[in-house]
Design an enzyme around this catalytic site. Structure first.
Site, short mmCIF file in Angstrom:
data_model
loop_
_atom_site.label_atom_id
_atom_site.label_comp_id
_atom_site.label_asym_id
_atom_site.label_seq_id
_atom_site.Cartn_x
_atom_site.Cartn_y
_atom_site.Cartn_z
N GLU A 127 34.35 33.93 20.37
CA GLU A 127 33.65 35.12 20.07
C GLU A 127 35.28 36.13 20.13
O GLU A 127 35.19 37.38 20.89
CB GLU A 127 32.99 34.88 21.32
CG GLU A 127 32.32 34.43 21.84
CD GLU A 127 30.89 34.53 22.62
OE1 GLU A 127 30.90 35.74 22.86
OE2 GLU A 127 30.21 33.24 22.60
N GLN A 163 50.47 18.85 33.37
CA GLN A 163 51.79 17.89 34.16
C GLN A 163 52.10 17.59 35.50
O GLN A 163 52.69 16.98 35.58
CB GLN A 163 52.89 19.96 33.56
CG GLN A 163 54.12 19.61 33.97
CD GLN A 163 54.97 18.69 32.75
OE1 GLN A 163 54.33 18.14 31.84
NE2 GLN A 163 56.00 18.13 32.75
N1 CAA Z 1 31.67 47.21 19.90
C1 CAA Z 1 30.80 48.30 19.19
N2 CAA Z 1 31.18 48.35 17.70
C2 CAA Z 1 31.44 47.91 17.52
C3 CAA Z 1 32.89 47.43 18.42
C4 CAA Z 1 32.88 46.48 19.50
N3 CAA Z 1 33.61 45.76 20.31
N4 CAA Z 1 33.77 46.07 17.15
C5 CAA Z 1 33.24 47.00 15.75
N5 CAA Z 1 32.03 47.58 16.09
C6 CAA Z 1 31.69 48.79 15.17
C7 CAA Z 1 32.75 49.54 14.60
O1 CAA Z 1 32.72 50.81 15.37
C8 CAA Z 1 31.51 50.54 13.44
O2 CAA Z 1 31.25 51.08 13.64
P1 CAA Z 1 30.03 52.28 13.00
O3 CAA Z 1 31.13 51.96 11.09
O4 CAA Z 1 29.25 52.52 12.77
O5 CAA Z 1 32.20 53.35 13.03
C9 CAA Z 1 31.42 48.67 12.63
O6 CAA Z 1 31.49 48.07 14.17
C10 CAA Z 1 32.65 47.74 11.71
O7 CAA Z 1 33.15 47.97 12.52
P2 CAA Z 1 35.24 47.91 11.98
O8 CAA Z 1 35.20 49.24 11.06
O9 CAA Z 1 36.10 48.96 13.29
O10 CAA Z 1 35.53 47.19 11.70
P3 CAA Z 1 37.06 46.65 11.05
O11 CAA Z 1 36.54 45.19 9.67
O12 CAA Z 1 37.77 46.51 10.89
O13 CAA Z 1 36.63 45.83 12.62
C11 CAA Z 1 36.17 43.26 14.32
C12 CAA Z 1 35.64 44.67 12.77
C13 CAA Z 1 36.50 44.13 15.09
C14 CAA Z 1 37.73 42.94 13.40
C15 CAA Z 1 35.00 42.70 13.82
O14 CAA Z 1 35.32 41.77 12.34
C16 CAA Z 1 34.99 41.79 15.03
O15 CAA Z 1 34.87 41.65 16.29
N6 CAA Z 1 35.49 40.29 14.92
C17 CAA Z 1 35.51 38.99 15.09
C18 CAA Z 1 34.48 38.80 14.83
C19 CAA Z 1 33.86 37.02 16.32
O16 CAA Z 1 34.09 37.89 17.49
N7 CAA Z 1 33.20 36.48 15.63
C20 CAA Z 1 32.62 35.87 16.81
C21 CAA Z 1 31.25 34.90 16.12
S1 CAA Z 1 29.90 34.07 17.46
C22 CAA Z 1 30.79 32.97 18.04
O17 CAA Z 1 31.75 32.58 18.34
C23 CAA Z 1 29.83 31.92 19.05
C24 CAA Z 1 29.49 31.43 19.79
O18 CAA Z 1 29.21 30.29 19.17
C25 CAA Z 1 30.59 31.21 20.97
#
Ligand code: CAA
Length: 385
Positions: A369, A342
């Protein structure tokens, strides 16, 4: 518990030297070709090679594994400077540093570190992190790629999507489901080398922004991976991805900060030069207020990014601070770059002045991410747990 005890933003001589080295490299090596690379979706191959030589590709890794042995704060400072100029080079750097190298360093075996981490951290090769799939983006536990246990090896089948460094990487960290009945606890992370039978690099994505970064789908058809290439114990793959992504989110937050800061610097310069109604536009309050808001938001984003980096360096829990830094810095990047366009008016809408690219580049920081919505989910879960 989240404290600010780890916070000390006094930059050391070493941090300032990293900032100057990254700034010089960005200005001298990245800036000259950045518009051309964006137009022609050309990966900055030579520039990334030089970044490896300068120690930017494995910044937080011990020198005995080929890295620079620096802290996370140094890493985010370097990321900001690189991304002020070229966010495409920045994402290649971020994925290699905080997802691939950091993950291998934390959880890899000595053999895996010797074989893979050394060349990755020294920048001789680059790596990719393969979690997303056509039907598993935000919902990352829904992995459809399978790693069938065949005794001494796994057999990999499936497709990964939107993989950064997809074609240029030599080594991929691939999440795949081994025990469906165990859901996310049945996922493994496997180190897979390029060039194996059945491993095909799919089409290059034609993206809105970070167009010089190399984003592909990857296909696996009966790819054999030896058991010794699994990272961590059986079923550790999802935890590996999540814990590694916590650090990755700090890197992307720094990328967003850099894009915002770069667009801001260009806006100040332009506002002091461009004249309208008999004076420079910087003398108009409408522009002054924009610049004041931009700088305030950038400074707030920088504090959150540094805080997350400091939490990690101090050994504190950084799940929440990383998510907050990424959420806030990426929203700031989108807002600041829109304001930068802008301020530049018609010039802001054409390639030559950089800010239109920065606005396109900023968008992805709200998506990869973990989208902004996922960051809010992570923060809310931390608040309420
Ligand atoms: N740190 C550590 N552990 C984590 C966590 C975190 N931030 N988030 C979830 N977990 C663990 C949970 O503690 C759980 O572990 P346990 O079963 O041992 O207790 C396990 O992961 C599953 O988690 P949930 O039960 O909470 O599962 P959910 O399906 O309800 O939620 C989510 C999971 C947080 C949504 C996860 O799927 C997520 O982060 N999604 C986003 C994915 C993402 O960031 N993708 C990026 C792709 S890579 C990329 O982009 C790289 C690039 O090229 C630039």
């Amino acid at each position: 518990m989240h404290t600010i005890e780890g916070v000390n933003f006094q930059l050391s001589e070493e941090h300032l030297a990293v900032r100057d080295a990254a700034r010089d490299f960005a200005q001298n090596d990245l800036l000259p070709g950045v518009i051309e690379r964006d137009i022609h979706t050309k990966f900055p191959k030579e520039e990334i090679k030089k970044m490896g030589e300068l120690g930017f590709m494995g910044m937080m890794i011990d020198p005995r594994y080929g890295g620079s042995g620096m802290d996370t704060l140094s890493y985010v400072i370097a990321m900001e400077e690189i991304c002020k100029v070229d966010a495409s080079a920045g994402v290649a750097m971020s994925v290699n540093n905080s997802l691939v190298c950091y993950g291998l360093n934390q959880y890899g075996t000595e053999e895996q570190k010797q074989k893979y981490l050394k060349p990755l951290a020294s920048g001789q090769i680059i790596g990719a992190f393969c979690l997303s799939e056509p039907e598993a983006g935000s919902d990352a536990t829904s992995q459809k790629t399978t790693a069938e246990d065949m005794g001494d090896h796994y057999l990999i089948n499936g497709t990964k999507n939107w993989i950064t460094n997809g074609d240029t990487s030599s080594v991929c960290l691939v999440m795949a489901q081994t025990h469906v009945e165990l859901k996310h606890k049945g996922i493994n992370c496997l180190i897979i080398e390029k060039g194996q039978d059945g491993f095909v690099v799919g089409k290059k994505e034609d993206k809105m922004g970070i167009r010089a970064s190399d984003t592909h789908s990857l296909m696996f058809s009966d790819v054999k991976v030896p058991k010794e290439n699994r990272i961590g114990p059986e079923g550790f793959g999802f935890k590996f991805a999540m814990t590694t992504l916590n650090g990755g989110r700090i890197g992307i937050a720094a990328q967003a900060l850099g894009i915002a800061a770069g667009a801001f610097e260009l806006s100040v310069k332009y506002a002091k030069e461009r004249k309208a109604f008999g004076k420079t536009i910087s003398e108009h309050q409408a522009i002054q207020f924009k610049l004041a808001d931009m700088k305030t938001k950038i400074e707030a984003a920088r504090l959150l990014v540094y805080k997350a980096a400091r939490d990690k360096d101090a050994g504190l829990d950084y799940v929440e601070s990383a998510a907050m830094a990424k959420l806030f810095a990426s929203e700031v990047a989108m807002w600041v770059t829109t304001e930068a366009v802008q301020i530049h008016g018609g010039y802001g809408y054409v390639r030559e002045f950089h800010v239109e690219r920065m606005m396109r580049d900023a968008k992805i920081t709200q998506i990869y991410e973990g989208t902004s919505e996922i960051q809010k989910m992570v923060i809310a879960r931390e608040i309420l747990k």
